[in-house]
Scaffold this motif. Structure first.
Motif, mmCIF file in Angstrom:
data_model
loop_
_atom_site.group_PDB
_atom_site.id
_atom_site.type_symbol
_atom_site.label_atom_id
_atom_site.label_comp_id
_atom_site.label_asym_id
_atom_site.label_seq_id
_atom_site.Cartn_x
_atom_site.Cartn_y
_atom_site.Cartn_z
ATOM 1 N N ARG A 6 -3.581 -14.263 6.216
ATOM 2 C CA ARG A 6 -2.286 -13.397 6.562
ATOM 3 C C ARG A 6 -2.964 -12.164 6.832
ATOM 4 O O ARG A 6 -3.477 -11.456 6.000
ATOM 5 C CB ARG A 6 -1.760 -13.341 5.311
ATOM 6 N N LEU A 9 -0.152 -5.463 7.004
ATOM 7 C CA LEU A 9 0.744 -4.891 7.976
ATOM 8 C C LEU A 9 0.064 -3.547 8.313
ATOM 9 O O LEU A 9 -0.656 -2.936 7.579
ATOM 10 C CB LEU A 9 1.999 -4.485 7.130
ATOM 11 N N GLY A 14 6.795 -1.806 8.673
ATOM 12 C CA GLY A 14 7.337 -2.918 8.052
ATOM 13 C C GLY A 14 7.378 -2.808 6.436
ATOM 14 O O GLY A 14 7.018 -1.854 5.680
ATOM 15 N N GLN A 16 6.250 -4.342 2.854
ATOM 16 C CA GLN A 16 5.052 -5.086 2.297
ATOM 17 C C GLN A 16 5.911 -6.088 1.114
ATOM 18 O O GLN A 16 5.390 -7.448 1.144
ATOM 19 C CB GLN A 16 4.238 -4.405 1.411
ATOM 20 N N ASP A 19 6.999 -8.863 3.639
ATOM 21 C CA ASP A 19 5.845 -9.661 3.781
ATOM 22 C C ASP A 19 5.410 -10.726 2.932
ATOM 23 O O ASP A 19 4.795 -11.663 3.057
ATOM 24 C CB ASP A 19 4.741 -8.531 4.512
ATOM 25 N N HIS A 23 5.180 -14.646 2.857
ATOM 26 C CA HIS A 23 3.980 -15.349 2.777
ATOM 27 C C HIS A 23 4.022 -16.638 1.771
ATOM 28 O O HIS A 23 3.484 -17.630 1.807
ATOM 29 C CB HIS A 23 2.875 -14.492 2.453
#
Length: 235
Positions: A6, A9, A14, A16, A19, A23
């Protein structure tokens, strides 16, 4: 095993938290079996408490579901969201033929597509005139190497080394069958959908409960529906 693929960022760009949540969803979706929180944490490299918050949030949104043993798998809501991007033309072409197949056979009919090593149900049509039938919903995911729909998807492609004899048989016959491979006692009959380029883009299937194996007539009906879907894709 920690998933280190992955990308991080960029600084200041963005979210976290989002994200991390995505994921976690990707890891659960990629797994062939349901996962415990500890297993998800190990695969994502996230702390267990963070992973727990993520999966509970995804569960709240219907993107993952938790079984009685506390293990997580993808939820039906994910398939609903995917409808806008996963083969919309295929679903549109398949819907009327699935509805007709469900009425002719008296069995629940559905469309399955391949995603990596999985077969995913993306559209379902239930018969309207039967007294009873199986309720099946979009979002069902199982290994492509198991179940009639998975075998049909494989049969729609070229022979592979070590493939199951049932796949070879389905390729020669035009349709695949299975009994209890995905859900105990459930039988299925499925046929690949092939587009104008000769590529298998999905499979049409019916699912039912019964003592008898799918008949030649049912196989021909499913195969005809799959062929009709493929023909509409060419139009």
């Amino acid at each position: 095993m920690t998933n280190s693929s992955r990308p991080e960022l960029p600084d200041g760009v963005g979210s976290q938290t989002l994200d991390r949540g995505l994921h976690v969803l990707e890891v659960v979706a990629a797994a062939e079996v349901s996962l415990q929180v500890a297993e998800i944490a190990e695969r994502t490299g996230l702390h267990r408490s963070i992973t727990y918050r993520m999966v509970r949030t995804l569960e709240h949104r219907g993107l993952v579901v938790r079984d009685a043993e506390g293990r997580y798998a993808v939820g039906a809501r994910l398939a609903v969201l995917a409808r806008a991007v996963v083969s919309p033309t295929l679903r549109d072409a398949a819907a009327p033929h699935l509805a007709a197949l469900a009425e002719i056979t008296g069995k629940t009919a559905f469309l399955v597509v391949a995603e990596g090593d999985s077969a995913i149900t993306v559209h379902v049509e239930e018969p309207r005139t039967t007294i009873a039938h199986i309720a099946y919903r979009p979002g069902v995911r199982h290994p492509i190497t198991a179940g009639g729909p998975g075998l049909a998807l494989l049969a729609g492609g070229p022979p592979l080394p070590g493939e199951r004899p049932e796949v070879t048989e389905a390729r020669a016959r035009g349709w695949a069958v299975s009994h209890g491979e995905v859900i105990p006692d459930y039988r299925s009959c499925a046929a690949p959908v092939v587009n104008h380029a000769g590529v298998c883009v999905g499979a049409v299937a019916v699912v039912f409960v019964g003592n008898g194996a799918p008949t030649e007539e049912l196989g021909r009906q499913v195969m005809a529906a799959a062929a009709a879907v493929g023909a509409d894709l060419h139009a």
